[in-house]
Scaffold this motif. Structure first.
Motif, PDB file in Angstrom:
ATOM      1  N   PHE A 319       0.817  -1.210   0.000  1.00 23.23           N
ATOM      2  CA  PHE A 319       0.000   0.000   0.000  1.00 23.23           C
ATOM      3  C   PHE A 319       0.854   1.264   0.000  1.00 23.23           C
ATOM      4  O   PHE A 319       0.366   2.338   0.348  1.00 23.23           O
ATOM      5  CB  PHE A 319      -0.924   0.010   1.230  1.00 23.23           C
ATOM      6  CG  PHE A 319      -1.782  -1.214   1.336  1.00 23.23           C
ATOM      7  CD1 PHE A 319      -2.757  -1.493   0.393  1.00 23.23           C
ATOM      8  CD2 PHE A 319      -1.623  -2.093   2.391  1.00 23.23           C
ATOM      9  CE1 PHE A 319      -3.551  -2.626   0.489  1.00 23.23           C
ATOM     10  CE2 PHE A 319      -2.412  -3.224   2.507  1.00 23.23           C
ATOM     11  CZ  PHE A 319      -3.379  -3.498   1.550  1.00 23.23           C
ATOM     12  N   ASN A 322      -0.258   4.922  -1.056  1.00 29.34           N
ATOM     13  CA  ASN A 322      -1.692   4.907  -1.386  1.00 29.34           C
ATOM     14  C   ASN A 322      -2.503   5.096  -0.106  1.00 29.34           C
ATOM     15  O   ASN A 322      -2.898   4.141   0.554  1.00 29.34           O
ATOM     16  CB  ASN A 322      -2.055   3.584  -2.066  1.00 29.34           C
ATOM     17  CG  ASN A 322      -3.430   3.643  -2.725  1.00 29.34           C
ATOM     18  OD1 ASN A 322      -4.329   4.334  -2.253  1.00 29.34           O
ATOM     19  ND2 ASN A 322      -3.587   2.908  -3.831  1.00 29.34           N
ATOM     20  N   ALA A 323      -2.755   6.347   0.242  1.00 30.36           N
ATOM     21  CA  ALA A 323      -3.458   6.652   1.485  1.00 30.36           C
ATOM     22  C   ALA A 323      -4.880   6.120   1.484  1.00 30.36           C
ATOM     23  O   ALA A 323      -5.401   5.708   2.527  1.00 30.36           O
ATOM     24  CB  ALA A 323      -3.458   8.161   1.720  1.00 30.36           C
ATOM     25  N   GLU A 324      -5.509   6.101   0.323  1.00 28.57           N
ATOM     26  CA  GLU A 324      -6.888   5.606   0.241  1.00 28.57           C
ATOM     27  C   GLU A 324      -6.955   4.126   0.611  1.00 28.57           C
ATOM     28  O   GLU A 324      -7.822   3.701   1.384  1.00 28.57           O
ATOM     29  CB  GLU A 324      -7.447   5.817  -1.160  1.00 28.57           C
ATOM     30  CG  GLU A 324      -8.884   5.335  -1.308  1.00 28.57           C
ATOM     31  CD  GLU A 324      -9.434   5.551  -2.708  1.00 28.57           C
ATOM     32  OE1 GLU A 324     -10.594   5.141  -2.959  1.00 28.57           O
ATOM     33  OE2 GLU A 324      -8.712   6.117  -3.557  1.00 28.57           O
ATOM     34  N   GLN A 325      -6.043   3.342   0.082  1.00 28.12           N
ATOM     35  CA  GLN A 325      -6.024   1.916   0.388  1.00 28.12           C
ATOM     36  C   GLN A 325      -5.610   1.677   1.857  1.00 28.12           C
ATOM     37  O   GLN A 325      -6.140   0.780   2.525  1.00 28.12           O
ATOM     38  CB  GLN A 325      -5.066   1.180  -0.555  1.00 28.12           C
ATOM     39  CG  GLN A 325      -5.480   1.248  -2.026  1.00 28.12           C
ATOM     40  CD  GLN A 325      -6.862   0.659  -2.254  1.00 28.12           C
ATOM     41  OE1 GLN A 325      -7.170  -0.409  -1.744  1.00 28.12           O
ATOM     42  NE2 GLN A 325      -7.682   1.359  -3.015  1.00 28.12           N
ATOM     43  N   GLN A 326      -4.680   2.464   2.331  1.00 27.08           N
ATOM     44  CA  GLN A 326      -4.295   2.355   3.740  1.00 27.08           C
ATOM     45  C   GLN A 326      -5.492   2.650   4.644  1.00 27.08           C
ATOM     46  O   GLN A 326      -5.692   1.981   5.661  1.00 27.08           O
ATOM     47  CB  GLN A 326      -3.145   3.320   4.049  1.00 27.08           C
ATOM     48  CG  GLN A 326      -1.825   2.924   3.398  1.00 27.08           C
ATOM     49  CD  GLN A 326      -0.744   3.961   3.641  1.00 27.08           C
ATOM     50  OE1 GLN A 326      -0.933   4.915   4.390  1.00 27.08           O
ATOM     51  NE2 GLN A 326       0.399   3.769   2.994  1.00 27.08           N
ATOM     52  N   SER A 327      -6.275   3.643   4.280  1.00 25.76           N
ATOM     53  CA  SER A 327      -7.466   3.984   5.070  1.00 25.76           C
ATOM     54  C   SER A 327      -8.465   2.840   5.074  1.00 25.76           C
ATOM     55  O   SER A 327      -9.077   2.536   6.112  1.00 25.76           O
ATOM     56  CB  SER A 327      -8.120   5.252   4.523  1.00 25.76           C
ATOM     57  OG  SER A 327      -7.289   6.376   4.691  1.00 25.76           O
ATOM     58  N   LYS A 328      -8.615   2.190   3.938  1.00 24.43           N
ATOM     59  CA  LYS A 328      -9.571   1.088   3.834  1.00 24.43           C
ATOM     60  C   LYS A 328      -9.158  -0.093   4.709  1.00 24.43           C
ATOM     61  O   LYS A 328      -9.979  -0.663   5.431  1.00 24.43           O
ATOM     62  CB  LYS A 328      -9.718   0.650   2.373  1.00 24.43           C
ATOM     63  CG  LYS A 328     -10.497   1.616   1.497  1.00 24.43           C
ATOM     64  CD  LYS A 328     -10.609   1.081   0.078  1.00 24.43           C
ATOM     65  CE  LYS A 328     -11.424   2.027  -0.802  1.00 24.43           C
ATOM     66  NZ  LYS A 328     -11.542   1.521  -2.195  1.00 24.43           N
ATOM     67  N   ARG A 350      -9.224  11.294  13.109  1.00 30.31           N
ATOM     68  CA  ARG A 350      -9.909  11.445  11.817  1.00 30.31           C
ATOM     69  C   ARG A 350      -9.131  12.254  10.772  1.00 30.31           C
ATOM     70  O   ARG A 350      -9.321  12.040   9.573  1.00 30.31           O
ATOM     71  CB  ARG A 350     -11.290  12.072  12.031  1.00 30.31           C
ATOM     72  CG  ARG A 350     -11.292  13.444  12.650  1.00 30.31           C
ATOM     73  CD  ARG A 350     -12.723  13.963  12.840  1.00 30.31           C
ATOM     74  NE  ARG A 350     -12.764  15.308  13.394  1.00 30.31           N
ATOM     75  CZ  ARG A 350     -12.778  15.589  14.672  1.00 30.31           C
ATOM     76  NH1 ARG A 350     -12.764  14.589  15.541  1.00 30.31           N
ATOM     77  NH2 ARG A 350     -12.826  16.840  15.094  1.00 30.31           N
ATOM     78  N   PRO A 354      -3.653   7.619   7.911  1.00 29.07           N
ATOM     79  CA  PRO A 354      -4.323   6.358   8.239  1.00 29.07           C
ATOM     80  C   PRO A 354      -3.425   5.429   9.042  1.00 29.07           C
ATOM     81  O   PRO A 354      -2.209   5.369   8.819  1.00 29.07           O
ATOM     82  CB  PRO A 354      -4.653   5.764   6.867  1.00 29.07           C
ATOM     83  CG  PRO A 354      -3.761   6.468   5.895  1.00 29.07           C
ATOM     84  CD  PRO A 354      -3.541   7.829   6.464  1.00 29.07           C
ATOM     85  N   VAL A 387      -8.229  -6.002   0.507  1.00 25.46           N
ATOM     86  CA  VAL A 387      -8.135  -4.663  -0.048  1.00 25.46           C
ATOM     87  C   VAL A 387      -7.174  -4.699  -1.228  1.00 25.46           C
ATOM     88  O   VAL A 387      -6.017  -5.112  -1.081  1.00 25.46           O
ATOM     89  CB  VAL A 387      -7.643  -3.645   1.002  1.00 25.46           C
ATOM     90  CG1 VAL A 387      -7.473  -2.267   0.376  1.00 25.46           C
ATOM     91  CG2 VAL A 387      -8.619  -3.589   2.176  1.00 25.46           C
TER      92      VAL A 387
END
Length: 389
Positions: A319, A322-328, A350, A354, A387
């Motif tokens: 990941f 990739n912050a989006e994938q880390q968040s997921k 928040r 992540p 993910v």
């Protein structure tokens, strides 16, 4: 990645790792509140005696100098720090140091609400500290000792000048009762009950040095002062505030809980014992991080890592960047830990990067943390493959 771990068999006795309100002290039960002065005015003799006990126990446990004033104030740590900013800033230029969300809130106050023109803002991204050497001895300083949402703390107070003419305002809410605070360096220090001693929310503590008291009486703010921020009346410091006469009505149930936490702290050996408990938790977390290839501290430098608010980031190459994938994957792990009732409220703040945040203050048992981290490793491997990179 190494071989997939098996699901741990043993769960923590307490799954509570929230960063506020934090876990209650070991052995706590509702019976600890039986001495609460309920149905009475906070201005009655018994009510004021309880508030005075909080002040006296606080001074004793933390070793606060006798010439420093201590008060219980409304609005948790936020109310306490706002009271200081609104009541004391203005006569000098202000240096604000910020490296996480709450520090940035104080930047907003100084720059946007109070509109102090002579201001310098020194900030840093999550995981780092700004350049503390930029602090000027003739300017006021505003900073958080420990960044609760980043897990980054100042390593010491050496960067604050002993011969300063400005005052220091320190948000110490996740540092008080866990770290050494050099009182001679701090003119205003604030925190809430809900952190290291596991108290209830809604109330704050403010500690003022003689220099801060002098500023209060010599300086009249140019902006309107809300009632809950006023520590001065007709040019004189409101002395009653520092002996238990609060500005507004406190919860005497929460006051009793604060007394219970302070008595517990004193009973186990005071500040040295509280620091040892926090350090034990941090040491075990650090050992776990060293043995884990997908996770690391958010704090970049070892000497700035918080022993109370342990913030972790995902460094799995799958990941990377990739912050989006880390968040997921982080959200999935947090949900799985909660489903298994092994660790509650351990997601990163928040607006932080992540990852995960475990409160490891003095009320948290080290063995519970050890088990929770084993479950974290298992949960990560369980969800990682779900993910897509």
């Amino acid at each position: 990645m190494s071989k997939l771990p098996e699901m741990p068999r043993e769960k923590p006795l307490s799954p509570n790792f929230s960063s506020g309100p934090c876990k209650k002290r070991p052995g706590w039960s509702l019976s600890a509140l039986e001495g609460a002065v309920l149905g009475r005015s906070h201005r009655s003799a018994p009510g004021k005696a309880k508030l005075r006990e909080v002040i006296d126990l606080t001074r004793e446990v933390l070793g606060i100098p006798e010439d420093y004033r201590i008060a219980v104030v409304p609005g948790s740590d936020t109310g306490a720090i706002e009271m200081a900013l609104w009541g004391l800033l203005g006569p000098a230029g202000v240096d604000v140091f910020a490296w996480e969300s709450f520090g940035l809130d104080w930047v907003t106050d100084v720059a946007m609400e109070l509109e102090i023109r002579d201001r310098r803002i020194f900030d840093a991204p999550y995981g780092e500290l700004p350049d503390l050497s930029q602090a000027s001895s003739d300017r006021d300083i505003v900073f958080a000792w420990n960044g609760t949402t980043s897990g980054v703390r100042v390593p010491n107070g050496d960067w604050i000048a002993d011969d300063r003419t400005g005052i220091t305002i320190c948000d110490a809410t996740s540092a008080a009762f866990a770290m050494d605070l050099p009182w001679a360096k701090l003119d205003v220090t604030t925190w809430s009950w809900q952190k290291v001693l596991g108290g209830e929310g809604g109330h704050g503590m403010i500690v003022l040095s003689p220099r801060a008291i002098e500023r209060l009486t010599d300086h009249v703010p140019s902006w309107p002062m809300p009632k809950v921020f006023r520590m001065v009346a007709r040019g004189l410091v409101t002395d009653g505030l520092f002996v238990g006469e609060t500005i507004n009505t406190p919860s005497l149930l929460a006051v009793e809980d604060a007394i219970d936490g302070l008595r517990w702290a004193r009973g186990i050996g005071g500040l040295p014992a509280l620091k040892d408990r926090c350090q034990s938790n941090f040491d075990r977390a650090a050992e776990w991080v060293r043995q884990t290839d997908w996770c690391d501290f958010l704090a970049e430098r070892e000497e700035t890592r918080s022993p109370t608010s342990i913030c972790l980031k995902i460094v799995d190459p799958k990941f990377a960047g990739n912050a989006e994938q880390q968040s997921k994957v982080a959200a999935a792990v947090v949900a799985l830990l909660q489903e298994k009732t092994v660790a509650f409220d351990v997601g990163a703040y928040r607006v932080a990067p992540p990852g995960f945040r475990f409160w490891c203050g003095a009320t948290v048992e080290t063995q519970d943390l050890v088990l929770a981290l084993e479950w974290l490793n298992w949960a990560y491997h369980e969800t990682r493959g779900l993910v897509s990179a």
